[in-house]
Design a protein around this motif. Sequence first.
Motif, PDB file in Angstrom:
ATOM      1  N   VAL A  45       9.682  18.163 -17.596  1.00 51.34           N
ATOM      2  CA  VAL A  45      11.144  18.238 -17.569  1.00 51.34           C
ATOM      3  C   VAL A  45      11.638  17.786 -18.941  1.00 51.34           C
ATOM      4  N   THR A  46      12.465  18.598 -19.599  1.00 49.09           N
ATOM      5  CA  THR A  46      12.911  18.282 -20.958  1.00 49.09           C
ATOM      6  C   THR A  46      14.429  18.381 -21.062  1.00 49.09           C
ATOM      7  N   ASP A  47      15.075  17.264 -21.330  1.00 48.18           N
ATOM      8  CA  ASP A  47      16.520  17.214 -21.636  1.00 48.18           C
ATOM      9  C   ASP A  47      17.366  17.934 -20.585  1.00 48.18           C
ATOM     10  N   ILE A  48      17.115  17.633 -19.316  1.00 43.19           N
ATOM     11  CA  ILE A  48      17.865  18.278 -18.235  1.00 43.19           C
ATOM     12  C   ILE A  48      19.127  17.485 -17.914  1.00 43.19           C
ATOM     13  N   SER A  49      20.248  18.186 -17.904  1.00 41.38           N
ATOM     14  CA  SER A  49      21.530  17.602 -17.492  1.00 41.38           C
ATOM     15  C   SER A  49      22.112  18.414 -16.345  1.00 41.38           C
ATOM     16  N   LYS A  50      22.891  17.761 -15.507  1.00 46.16           N
ATOM     17  CA  LYS A  50      23.530  18.451 -14.384  1.00 46.16           C
ATOM     18  C   LYS A  50      24.829  17.752 -14.040  1.00 46.16           C
ATOM     19  N   SER A  51      25.891  18.547 -13.981  1.00 44.72           N
ATOM     20  CA  SER A  51      27.201  18.033 -13.603  1.00 44.72           C
ATOM     21  C   SER A  51      27.714  18.775 -12.377  1.00 44.72           C
ATOM     22  N   PHE A  52      28.420  18.055 -11.540  1.00 43.79           N
ATOM     23  CA  PHE A  52      29.136  18.648 -10.411  1.00 43.79           C
ATOM     24  C   PHE A  52      30.610  18.339 -10.638  1.00 43.79           C
ATOM     25  N   GLY A  53      31.326  19.310 -11.221  1.00 43.39           N
ATOM     26  CA  GLY A  53      32.694  19.034 -11.637  1.00 43.39           C
ATOM     27  C   GLY A  53      32.694  18.010 -12.760  1.00 43.39           C
ATOM     28  N   SER A  54      33.443  16.939 -12.582  1.00 40.31           N
ATOM     29  CA  SER A  54      33.494  15.887 -13.603  1.00 40.31           C
ATOM     30  C   SER A  54      32.400  14.843 -13.426  1.00 40.31           C
ATOM     31  N   TYR A  55      31.621  14.954 -12.356  1.00 40.72           N
ATOM     32  CA  TYR A  55      30.568  13.967 -12.091  1.00 40.72           C
ATOM     33  C   TYR A  55      29.260  14.394 -12.740  1.00 40.72           C
ATOM     34  N   ARG A  56      28.680  13.527 -13.563  1.00 37.33           N
ATOM     35  CA  ARG A  56      27.414  13.834 -14.240  1.00 37.33           C
ATOM     36  C   ARG A  56      26.272  13.237 -13.431  1.00 37.33           C
ATOM     37  N   ALA A  57      25.538  14.107 -12.755  1.00 38.61           N
ATOM     38  CA  ALA A  57      24.447  13.652 -11.890  1.00 38.61           C
ATOM     39  C   ALA A  57      23.183  13.348 -12.675  1.00 38.61           C
ATOM     40  N   LEU A  58      22.934  14.106 -13.759  1.00 40.60           N
ATOM     41  CA  LEU A  58      21.774  13.879 -14.618  1.00 40.60           C
ATOM     42  C   LEU A  58      22.216  13.919 -16.072  1.00 40.60           C
ATOM     43  N   ARG A  59      21.637  13.034 -16.878  1.00 35.67           N
ATOM     44  CA  ARG A  59      22.029  12.906 -18.279  1.00 35.67           C
ATOM     45  C   ARG A  59      20.798  13.041 -19.181  1.00 35.67           C
ATOM     46  N   GLN A  85      20.450  24.698 -10.352  1.00 32.95           N
ATOM     47  CA  GLN A  85      20.231  25.074 -11.738  1.00 32.95           C
ATOM     48  C   GLN A  85      20.819  24.004 -12.650  1.00 32.95           C
ATOM     49  N   PRO A  86      20.139  23.684 -13.764  1.00 35.85           N
ATOM     50  CA  PRO A  86      20.717  22.718 -14.707  1.00 35.85           C
ATOM     51  C   PRO A  86      21.946  23.308 -15.380  1.00 35.85           C
ATOM     52  N   ASP A  87      22.706  22.464 -16.054  1.00 35.83           N
ATOM     53  CA  ASP A  87      23.868  22.939 -16.797  1.00 35.83           C
ATOM     54  C   ASP A  87      23.445  23.986 -17.826  1.00 35.83           C
ATOM     55  N   ASP A  88      24.340  24.924 -18.104  1.00 33.29           N
ATOM     56  CA  ASP A  88      24.056  25.973 -19.086  1.00 33.29           C
ATOM     57  C   ASP A  88      23.658  25.354 -20.422  1.00 33.29           C
ATOM     58  N   GLY A  89      22.565  25.881 -20.983  1.00 30.82           N
ATOM     59  CA  GLY A  89      22.092  25.385 -22.269  1.00 30.82           C
ATOM     60  C   GLY A  89      21.366  24.064 -22.195  1.00 30.82           C
ATOM     61  N   SER A  90      21.101  23.598 -20.971  1.00 29.06           N
ATOM     62  CA  SER A  90      20.479  22.283 -20.798  1.00 29.06           C
ATOM     63  C   SER A  90      18.981  22.407 -20.593  1.00 29.06           C
ATOM     64  N   GLY A  91      18.196  21.942 -21.568  1.00 32.18           N
ATOM     65  CA  GLY A  91      16.778  21.710 -21.434  1.00 32.18           C
ATOM     66  C   GLY A  91      15.941  22.774 -20.778  1.00 32.18           C
ATOM     67  N   ALA A  92      14.791  22.328 -20.217  1.00 34.40           N
ATOM     68  CA  ALA A  92      13.830  23.267 -19.638  1.00 34.40           C
ATOM     69  C   ALA A  92      12.974  22.570 -18.594  1.00 34.40           C
ATOM     70  N   ILE A  93      12.489  23.386 -17.623  1.00 36.17           N
ATOM     71  CA  ILE A  93      11.490  22.977 -16.638  1.00 36.17           C
ATOM     72  C   ILE A  93      10.260  23.835 -16.885  1.00 36.17           C
ATOM     73  N   ARG A  94       9.109  23.207 -17.062  1.00 42.56           N
ATOM     74  CA  ARG A  94       7.864  23.948 -17.301  1.00 42.56           C
ATOM     75  C   ARG A  94       6.806  23.520 -16.305  1.00 42.56           C
ATOM     76  N   PHE A  95       6.128  24.511 -15.730  1.00 44.50           N
ATOM     77  CA  PHE A  95       4.961  24.277 -14.893  1.00 44.50           C
ATOM     78  C   PHE A  95       3.735  24.677 -15.702  1.00 44.50           C
ATOM     79  N   HIS A  96       2.941  23.693 -16.083  1.00 44.47           N
ATOM     80  CA  HIS A  96       1.723  23.926 -16.852  1.00 44.47           C
ATOM     81  C   HIS A  96       2.024  24.758 -18.102  1.00 44.47           C
ATOM     82  N   GLY A  97       3.127  24.430 -18.768  1.00 42.43           N
ATOM     83  CA  GLY A  97       3.511  25.106 -19.999  1.00 42.43           C
ATOM     84  C   GLY A  97       4.364  26.344 -19.807  1.00 42.43           C
TER      85      GLY A  97
END
Length: 358
Positions: A5-19, A53-65
């Motif tokens: 998991v690399t630089d994943i962010s997630k917001s629900f409206g104004s609430y930032r669930a992941l930073r 889904q993470p926020d647009d432009g936010s990081g990456a999820i990789r399984f074994h590369g």
Amino acid sequence: MSVQVTDISKSFGSYRALRRVSLVVPTGQLVALLGPSGSGKTTLLRIIAGLEQPDDGSGAIRFHGEDVTRDPLDRRRVGFVFQHYALFRHMTVFENVAFGLRVRPRETRPTRAQIRDRVRHLLALVQLEGLADRFPHQLSGGQRQRIALARALAVEPRVLLLDEPFGALDAKVRQELRRWLRRLHDELHVTSLFVTHDQEEALDVADTVVVMDKGGIEQVGSPAEVFHAPANAFVMDFLGQVNRLRGRVLRGHVDFLGITLPAPQHALAGPSPATVFVRPHELRLSPAANGRPGFPARITRVHAAGPLARVMLQAAGDTPLQADIGLDELAALDTRIGSEVFVTPCDIRVFLDAPGPP
């Protein structure tokens, strides 16, 4: 199958669930995502699964590369186990486990014989082979959760994800099932992540514990590392019972409750307010001063039903304390409510208080 998991962010409206969360899960590990409600652990699990889904432009999820960030759930080949089982009530145990295999596209769908053999093998694996013809309402909570796990394993997932898998069960069943899950994982070695807010559960089951708070990761380490070498005051306070005491640090020493103890990690600190943490099992009680640094306290309550006695105390300034001591140690004390004992800390953790706003 490793998970990155690399630089994943997630917001629900104004609430930032992941930073900007980053995490690496090595192949074959059983990893606990641990934290209080609202820490972001379930959101992270659902993003790894493809349910969010993470926020647009936010990081990456990789399984074994392999980048799976925008892949839907069915392409990621993950098994997901929900807290409340999510079994199909109108289907038998056999059909629940077989469901993921039956709905595969025709070109990858196993034959009926292969499905039958796979389901029988999985029911034996979760020790419920005699219940194939029953319906979910005829099973106990622990049995239903094992069926949910068998269903998740049926599709031969690359990664197994469990969201509070034992949260709906009573304490004794939880304890039995988490040890069973550990044994099952040792047999299968499927890379697995499970969400929990239960510190004991995470420390008992996981290879690695990821402690989360307010949408970020506070510490990653083995159960022993996060418990005995917490990275900050939050981790120390969150993991297990702990006494919090007000203190003051000056050049490698800390003053609290009228005593001074070494705090070598703060050797360069000037006069600074600090919080002193000491776990209940790290306090020793004696009838009188014993020549070691300590302080007096009054007994307010004693609970001795168990292998250790829990002694509730009140120190100077109405400071509440809990000491967990052996029954032989308890027998040497005057345990009447209001009687005085001498308290000796065996080990402490000291964290400087964060500076306030200017």
